[in-house]
Design an enzyme around this catalytic site. Sequence first.
Site, PDB file in Angstrom:
ATOM      1  N   HIS A 171      30.591  50.007 -15.713  1.00 55.69           N
ATOM      2  CA  HIS A 171      31.933  50.455 -15.941  1.00 55.69           C
ATOM      3  C   HIS A 171      31.719  51.828 -16.405  1.00 55.69           C
ATOM      4  CE1 HIS A 171      35.965  48.158 -16.630  1.00 55.69           C
ATOM      5  NE2 HIS A 171      35.830  48.597 -17.694  1.00 55.69           N
ATOM      6  N   GLU A 230      29.871  46.809 -12.965  1.00 51.79           N
ATOM      7  CA  GLU A 230      31.140  47.249 -13.842  1.00 51.79           C
ATOM      8  C   GLU A 230      30.012  46.751 -15.101  1.00 51.79           C
ATOM      9  OE1 GLU A 230      34.080  48.530 -13.562  1.00 51.79           O
ATOM     10  OE2 GLU A 230      34.391  47.847 -11.710  1.00 51.79           O
ATOM     11  N   SER A 275      40.446  50.246 -15.804  1.00 47.03           N
ATOM     12  CA  SER A 275      39.806  49.263 -16.651  1.00 47.03           C
ATOM     13  C   SER A 275      41.490  48.715 -16.908  1.00 47.03           C
ATOM     14  CB  SER A 275      39.558  49.999 -17.706  1.00 47.03           C
ATOM     15  OG  SER A 275      38.710  48.256 -18.267  1.00 47.03           O
TER      16      SER A 275
END
Length: 521
Positions: A439, A334, A203
């Site tokens: 995610h 995600e 990330s």
Amino acid sequence: MTEQTVFDTTVAPEVRTAAGVVRGLWRSPRGGHGLPSAAFHGIPFAEAPVGPLRFAAPVPHAPWEGVRDAIEMGPTPQRQTLAEITLIPEPSIEGDSTLNVNVFTPTPASAASAGLPVMVYIHGGGYTAGSPASPWYDGASFNRDGVVTVSISYRLGFDGFGCIDDAPDNRGVLDWLLALEWVQQNIAAFGGDPERVTISGQSAGGGAVLTLLGMEAAQHLFTGVYCISGAVGDVQRPRAQQLARRLAELAGVPATREGFASLSEERILELQQKAQEPADGPGKPLEMLGRMIAEGLALGPMIDGELVQRATLESFKLGVGADKPLVLGATDDEFSMALDEAKGKLRFIPKSFMLGKAGLAKAKRKAYFAANPDVARRDTAGAVGRYMTDAMFRTAVLKVTDAREAGAAAAAKSGATASAPTWVYRFSWASPVYKYAMHCLDVPFFFDCLDSVKIDAVAGANPPQALADELHAEAVAFVSTGVAPWPKYTDNARATRVFDVPSSVIADGYGGVRPLLGAAA
């Protein structure tokens, strides 16, 4: 696996660093296989960024006398635990000495090793949150497979990335650099090879390693990059200055170092989110989404013209970092679950209309749906959620690979050193809890820590260990050799590793998002 020396685990491991001796602790091997490894927690690489050192460049930590215990995680720049926001358990730990590293090693003595490969991990959290103290970031499985692992902290939010005219820019980036300098200076004492350092992150941490890959000043600090769900985080100076002025206005202080230093960290945390909102308020959710996709984050690495000399993609096109092998990829969904709670409200609204509200031009919508029939079959909430994923993360993979290819061509034309390959992957296994490959889901597979805490909350009660074995082993192979064990990504083949049950290699695994870049799929 690299052969390891057998240590006396009845005696706490001690290592002499450049600043002094640290005492760690032994841990049993993960899963009961292999030899024990040693953990050294909270080793300070810089002085505490408080008082006169707040909003200053990091200062290397002064030497200490005697033996310093490194058996508990150090204080974290994150000041509140974001249990309701992040899927990764990332605890906040009180204290001032927040700039520290955690070292996990199977060979805590330089004489016992010929020099093992090293992975340095940078946590995510949007540059405003996150913690290196997560149990998911423990390097036990990498240690079992002969890799020394380091997790680092860095200043977050406005303290780390706010633009202040009379303070150094990019203080969080300077923290990354000093931590990596610490690794270069000290990792051999922990059994690692400073000439075989791979930087990795997920990330915002993935964005961090891309920023570092594009920085001339960082090139001597690592030899490879593994980017997990990273998006380029470049912030333009005018936007950063606007945020600083707005925050000062909200706080009622001058927009100077002295003015901001008069505010507690807690007060700045309260105000920095509000300062990022438009003057007329936060706006409607889809308008906010469109703005975030178009503008990116407001706090993050800033293009300052000196340390971060130019946009990261422009640096790649010029060949910066072209000699470093790179692995990068994203999960298939995600943020696709972001609008799940709005499914009922959105079910009667055409998905094309909502994508327009989210910022996707009409000319591109038809091409996007044609290239992604699975998205076209989704309901409105699912389609818009997937567009978020594609616009923010999956297109980033293509932008980076395209820029790297341009950089390789530029390097070849100038007669520079041969460029290193890029490998691309997708993580496609869907969580039985969230029904998406979302995610953060891939992180415990990367670290092979499916026995850690809160795994069932994101991956269910029985996540596939075979997939963790596979993904982790291929990460170890890249960190150890600089070569990923699947075909490299090229302009012609665009080979893409798909991690799933079963896994595979496909051609052009990100072709479906090319319409968002204005190119044919």
